[in-house]
Design a protein around this motif. Structure first.
Motif, PDB file in Angstrom:
ATOM      1  N   LYS A 159      20.706  -9.145   7.255  1.00 40.54           N
ATOM      2  CA  LYS A 159      20.567 -10.485   6.695  1.00 40.54           C
ATOM      3  C   LYS A 159      20.146 -10.478   5.227  1.00 40.54           C
ATOM      4  N   SER A 160      19.446  -9.422   4.817  1.00 40.41           N
ATOM      5  CA  SER A 160      18.913  -9.410   3.451  1.00 40.41           C
ATOM      6  C   SER A 160      18.608  -7.989   2.997  1.00 40.41           C
ATOM      7  N   LYS A 161      18.937  -7.700   1.752  1.00 38.89           N
ATOM      8  CA  LYS A 161      18.586  -6.404   1.163  1.00 38.89           C
ATOM      9  C   LYS A 161      17.240  -6.486   0.458  1.00 38.89           C
ATOM     10  N   ALA A 162      16.639  -7.664   0.465  1.00 38.72           N
ATOM     11  CA  ALA A 162      15.386  -7.871  -0.254  1.00 38.72           C
ATOM     12  C   ALA A 162      14.197  -8.096   0.676  1.00 38.72           C
ATOM     13  N   HIS A 163      14.403  -7.855   1.975  1.00 39.33           N
ATOM     14  CA  HIS A 163      13.331  -8.035   2.946  1.00 39.33           C
ATOM     15  C   HIS A 163      13.170  -6.781   3.809  1.00 39.33           C
ATOM     16  N   GLY A 164      11.959  -6.578   4.285  1.00 41.45           N
ATOM     17  CA  GLY A 164      11.674  -5.468   5.188  1.00 41.45           C
ATOM     18  C   GLY A 164      10.497  -5.819   6.064  1.00 41.45           C
ATOM     19  N   PHE A 165       9.994  -4.814   6.780  1.00 43.31           N
ATOM     20  CA  PHE A 165       8.819  -5.006   7.622  1.00 43.31           C
ATOM     21  C   PHE A 165       8.021  -3.705   7.648  1.00 43.31           C
ATOM     22  N   PRO A 166       6.690  -3.787   7.482  1.00 41.74           N
ATOM     23  CA  PRO A 166       5.867  -2.575   7.382  1.00 41.74           C
ATOM     24  C   PRO A 166       5.402  -2.024   8.725  1.00 41.74           C
ATOM     25  N   ALA A 167       6.297  -1.401   9.453  1.00 42.82           N
ATOM     26  CA  ALA A 167       5.921  -0.791  10.737  1.00 42.82           C
ATOM     27  C   ALA A 167       6.232   0.702  10.706  1.00 42.82           C
TER      28      ALA A 167
END
Length: 531
Positions: A159-167
């Motif tokens: 959906k986005s190359k500018a989002h992530g999640f810190p897991a």
């Protein structure tokens, strides 16, 4: 000792099989009566089913808990709907069945799928509940418990190359249980843990009801984000907060052997790793390898890093703060965030991101792990003693994860995970082997316990802290259904420090009969002084 005659033995086996079938039939009938959706025959897998072993082993990694000597569940139930999970809780209570449940299987001591102190039991496998719904406009995603962190990362990147999640750094972790312990990752210095970035949750409580944040209340919502898995209910889904990531990130791995000055470099890393800019995460993986023409064993330290920025900026940071590593431009790989996930997880360089959708890890061995938190640099003499011990083991591994940044800015009591300010880094110790004999097991277990004893001189001991997602039954365990506060404090204070008593209070209110329990679950104390 007298043994039963052959005809009697046949009758005993037949009676046992009949009892197991009866238990399964009663459970299925109860499920049908209490679920909004029909229960397909394929959702129940008994020990007599040809698929039982492969299903049981599918996400379990530690062969110590898959050996024939370890008791197995009577059957495995794989729910397809949330209402199936509700019905399973209701029916397990009605029929007095002990219930274990898992989301992914990266369970160091097998507590989610094995039970050495409480049998018989049934296993609830959440592997089919794995949807990931990303809402970029809201900077959030709802992820079901059975999804892996790799699947979550991939669906975000779709959906986005500018989002992530810190897991987590390992892509096959089940997100449900992973976040209940905290969830370390390569962006923890920038954004904190996965559990620090949870907005809401759906959980099946002891009454079989589905609760969200509003209906469960803030105390229970606090407890499930870092208070350890399987003590308070069954996580169905997390609503996670997405975090911004740059279009270009940089990764590198730099190796240093003893012959290349590994001891002095690692001593320097201890002094700077927690003080680097929060966009930079450099972990150290320490192993025994063979080097030189004679193939002699040596220590190799691998500096494995993610920088949330471009290579030129990274080089300036390293030249100012950690020139001792000798990082060069050719060491640096500029890439996207999703490809950095693959790099950190150890996939070959040309691996497409779609590999993250394969979910399960195929890697299995016998292993034992332990953990520590370090608040003062270990001196070079201490490191040299460590090398001596590592060189005596066949396949040792140590992973040192740096602290600082956001990890030092979040209160110890914000969520149950307490290991925050004051820590320089966390250590994970692992030894692994492939021979299932008792002799080999004893040898390797004795070695890692000896190493742990040696390291006691270099870590805080009041208490000697440990990370709950690296479960360690050496620290103690509940010996019966009720457990006791005194007994549980042996490991509870290490995992949760000052938060342990609050977890006990939440548990006692949310699950007063201790239905959700295992060898290291939070105990129940109903009255002052009880337990």
């Amino acid at each position: 000792m007298a043994f039963p005659s052959l005809p009697l033995l046949v009758l005993l086996v037949a009676a046992s099989s009949a009892t197991a079938i009866s238990v399964q039939q009663n459970f299925i009938q109860c499920l049908d009566a209490n679920s909004d959706h029909p229960i397909p025959i394929s959702a129940i897998c008994s020990q007599t089913n040809s698929s039982f072993t492969s299903l049981l082993n599918s996400t379990a990694q530690n062969l110590r808990y898959l050996s024939p000597a370890v008791p197995k569940p009577e059957f495995i139930f794989v729910p397809l709907y949330e209402s199936h999970v509700q019905a399973a809780v209701i029916c397990a209570q009605k029929l007095a069945f002990h219930l274990r449940f898992r989301s992914g299987g990266h369970d160091y001591e097998g507590l989610s799928y094995a039970s050495e102190i409480e049998t018989p039991f049934i296993l609830l496998d959440l592997g089919k509940l794995r949807s990931v719904n990303v809402d970029i406009d809201d900077n959030s995603a709802w992820v079901q418990a059975g999804a892996t962190v790799g699947e979550v990362y991939y669906r975000i990147s779709e959906k986005s190359k500018a989002h992530g999640f810190p897991a987590g750094l390992c892509s096959s972790l089940g997100i449900g249980g992973h976040i209940t312990g905290g969830a370390y990752g390569s962006m923890m210095r920038k954004y904190g843990l996965g559990a620090d970035n949870v907005l809401d949750a759906r959980i099946v409580d002891v009454n079989g009801k589905i609760l969200d944040r509003a209906s469960m209340g803030e105390d229970l919502f606090w407890a499930i984000r870092g208070g350890g898995g399987a003590s308070f209910g069954i996580i169905l889904a997390w609503k996670i907060k997405l975090v911004p990531v740059p279009e270009t990130v940089t990764v590198f791995t730099v190796l240093k052997t003893l012959e290349q000055g590994a001891t002095k470099t690692l001593y320097r890393w201890q002094q700077v790793a927690d003080k680097l800019v929060e966009d930079l995460f450099i972990r150290v993986m320490i192993q025994v390898t063979k080097a030189g023409q004679k193939g002699e064993r040596t220590i190799t330290t691998s500096y494995n890093a993610l920088f949330l920025g471009d290579a030129e900026t990274l080089l300036r940071v390293m030249n100012e703060s950690f020139p001792e590593l000798g990082l060069t431009r050719k060491d640096c790989i500029e890439t996207s965030w999703i490809k950095s996930v693959l790099y950190i997880a150890g996939f070959p360089s040309e691996t497409p991101p779609e590999v993250l959708l394969q979910g399960k890890s195929l890697f299995k061995n016998y292993f034992k792990a332990k953990s520590d938190f370090v608040q003062q640099p270990i001196p070079e003499t201490g490191l040299e003693g460590l090398w001596e011990r590592l060189l005596k083991e066949d396949s040792p591994l140590m992973i040192w994860n740096p602290y600082g940044g956001m990890m030092a800015n979040i209160s110890e009591s914000e969520i149950p995970f307490p290991h925050r300010k004051g820590n320089l880094f966390k250590i994970q110790y692992v030894t692994s082997w492939y021979d299932g004999s008792d002799e080999d097991k004893i040898k390797h277990m004795d070695w890692i316990r000896g190493l742990y004893d040696y390291m006691s001189a270099y870590v805080p001991t009041s208490p000697r802290a440990a990370y709950v997602n690296y479960r360690d039954l050496d620290l103690g365990m509940n010996r019966n259904k009720s457990g006791s506060l005194a007994e549980a404090s042996a490991w509870g204070d290490r995992y949760f420090k000052g938060n342990f008593r609050r977890l006990v209070q939440v548990k006692s209110k949310a699950d007063p009969d201790n239905f959700f329990r295992h060898e290291q679950s939070i105990p129940v104390v109903l009255e002052q002084g009880q337990g």
